[in-house]
Design a protein around this motif. Sequence first.
Motif, PDB file in Angstrom:
ATOM      1  N   VAL A 155       0.842  -1.187   0.000  1.00 39.21           N
ATOM      2  CA  VAL A 155       0.000   0.000   0.000  1.00 39.21           C
ATOM      3  C   VAL A 155       0.881   1.242   0.000  1.00 39.21           C
ATOM      4  O   VAL A 155       1.868   1.313   0.741  1.00 39.21           O
ATOM      5  N   MET A 199       0.310   5.342   0.620  1.00 35.98           N
ATOM      6  CA  MET A 199      -0.641   6.355   1.047  1.00 35.98           C
ATOM      7  C   MET A 199      -0.255   7.700   0.458  1.00 35.98           C
ATOM      8  O   MET A 199       0.927   8.031   0.343  1.00 35.98           O
ATOM      9  N   CYS A 201       1.810   5.239   9.166  1.00 38.41           N
ATOM     10  CA  CYS A 201       2.486   4.529   8.070  1.00 38.41           C
ATOM     11  C   CYS A 201       3.728   3.798   8.562  1.00 38.41           C
ATOM     12  O   CYS A 201       4.004   2.672   8.133  1.00 38.41           O
ATOM     13  N   TRP A 250      -2.238  -1.173  -3.829  1.00 38.72           N
ATOM     14  CA  TRP A 250      -3.284  -0.212  -3.491  1.00 38.72           C
ATOM     15  C   TRP A 250      -2.676   1.172  -3.323  1.00 38.72           C
ATOM     16  O   TRP A 250      -1.559   1.321  -2.800  1.00 38.72           O
ATOM     17  N   TRP A 308      -3.807   4.744  -1.448  1.00 35.59           N
ATOM     18  CA  TRP A 308      -4.751   5.149  -0.407  1.00 35.59           C
ATOM     19  C   TRP A 308      -4.693   6.664  -0.259  1.00 35.59           C
ATOM     20  O   TRP A 308      -3.691   7.211   0.202  1.00 35.59           O
ATOM     21  N   TRP A 309      -5.758   7.344  -0.700  1.00 33.78           N
ATOM     22  CA  TRP A 309      -5.827   8.796  -0.540  1.00 33.78           C
ATOM     23  C   TRP A 309      -6.452   9.136   0.805  1.00 33.78           C
ATOM     24  O   TRP A 309      -7.513   8.611   1.159  1.00 33.78           O
ATOM     25  N   VAL A 310      -5.802  10.065   1.564  1.00 39.14           N
ATOM     26  CA  VAL A 310      -6.323  10.524   2.855  1.00 39.14           C
ATOM     27  C   VAL A 310      -6.212  12.044   2.885  1.00 39.14           C
ATOM     28  O   VAL A 310      -5.112  12.593   2.784  1.00 39.14           O
ATOM     29  N   LEU A 314      -8.086  -5.783   3.893  1.00 39.59           N
ATOM     30  CA  LEU A 314      -7.932  -5.820   2.440  1.00 39.59           C
ATOM     31  C   LEU A 314      -8.550  -7.067   1.826  1.00 39.59           C
ATOM     32  O   LEU A 314      -9.025  -7.028   0.679  1.00 39.59           O
ATOM     33  N   VAL A 370     -11.502  10.280   1.605  1.00 37.69           N
ATOM     34  CA  VAL A 370     -10.661   9.138   1.982  1.00 37.69           C
ATOM     35  C   VAL A 370     -11.115   7.951   1.146  1.00 37.69           C
ATOM     36  O   VAL A 370     -12.292   7.599   1.171  1.00 37.69           O
ATOM     37  N   MET A 377      -9.489   4.094  -0.967  1.00 38.05           N
ATOM     38  CA  MET A 377      -8.422   3.244  -1.478  1.00 38.05           C
ATOM     39  C   MET A 377      -8.788   2.834  -2.900  1.00 38.05           C
ATOM     40  O   MET A 377      -9.958   2.557  -3.193  1.00 38.05           O
ATOM     41  N   ARG A 394      -7.303   0.418  -6.267  1.00 39.40           N
ATOM     42  CA  ARG A 394      -6.331  -0.590  -6.682  1.00 39.40           C
ATOM     43  C   ARG A 394      -5.477  -0.067  -7.829  1.00 39.40           C
ATOM     44  O   ARG A 394      -5.964   0.660  -8.709  1.00 39.40           O
TER      45      ARG A 394
END
Length: 432
Positions: free
Chosen positions: A106, A108, A137, A177, A179-181, A196, A226, A228, A230
């Motif tokens: 992943v 981020m 993280c 993946w 992952w936008w936050v 997952l 927020v 995720m 792929r």
Amino acid sequence: MARSTTKPSALIDGLVFTAGAFVALLIFLGLYSFFSPVPIPNRLSSISFPFSSSRTDQTPPDPPDRTFYDDPSLTYTIDKPISNWDEKRSSWLKLHPSFSGKTERVVMISGSQPTPCPSYEGDHLLLRSLKNKVDYCRLHSIELFYNTALLNPSMPTFWAKIPVIRAVMLAHPEADWVWWVDSDAIFTDMDFFPPLARYRAHNMVVHGWPELVYEMKSWVSLNAGVFMIRNCQWSLDFMDEWASMGPSSPDYEKWGKILTTTFKDKVFKDSDDQSALVYLILTGKGGWRDKIYLENEYYFEGYWIEIVGRLENISARYNDMEKNGPAVIRRRHAEKVFVSNAKQRDAQLQREKGAINGPKGWWRPFLTHFTGCQPCNGERNKQYSGDNCTEGMYKALNFADDQVLRIYGFRHASLLSGNVQPLPFDYPLVGR
């Protein structure tokens, strides 16, 4: 680490969310959390934190074999489609077999505007929020890319994340993946990691409620701050479709009218990323719906108003849980074995009555999202006072920081204090 949770009524949860989020997003257009279209100063524009993975292998140099990176037509920008990405990733991974494994990787992404914050405490709060993501993280061996550059000037504000995600996918073929936050979302359960395996048949995960999407047709039936996604061809094609509804498209005004007509609770006329995402799911346009997972069994991102007032009680319940539990969950542990220790606490939580996610339970909320607070520019929703937002953010940040500091033998004197106290051996059993 998947959790056994008691799922509340999705409709009830959704209605609660809608009531709060609708008010919180009334001035959505005027709220620029990050990537404002202003000149970028001559300074570092992005930071990447390549935290060491649990894997001990060293990254080999690129072999002499040609890869898709040698194609002069390849571009990281969003304006040119990419084809055969799955095959290109597969070929690259064959040249770098150390990145292949059973554990999904992943990356981020988060970010903020390229210039200093205009509000008094904005930069400090963004720094604390960044530290929060760095801590999470590091503990879970995730690589974090924090961006402060507007990669496509025609896609500012909330649309700015799409070009960044596209670039990160190409730069990280090893990642399964992305992952936008959002910068104003804070991890408040450092133990938890998204399940997952639950999303094996899906390519995107976003916090939302099917009833609010399909029955109420609400633009706040999910939160696009927020998610995720792929790293695959489907995602690249989907983001091209998504971006075609944004300000870089010649059809931008048309999409604004379509979305305003479709969603009766939408309070502004321009096309935004969240309404566009709901529209793509609602209409089944492009066949995207079946690959998008609407997660509502835990706080994939939770509305801060319903969370921050409960944090002290949650801390007290966790202390009681550890007092009543086996000594192993109170043992001092090195940070490198954080995940295994978290699993031991998780097992004890599952034995505790009332330890469920959601407003009726006291499990730590995973992500607390300060929608409408705008810590950087200070243009918060008028319903919230500065004290409400700022105090809430400090509580959430210290609540999360206590989980990290405990590994080092300290905790904050209170959730609103910058002072810390040393923890005695066998805490919190001492003083019972």
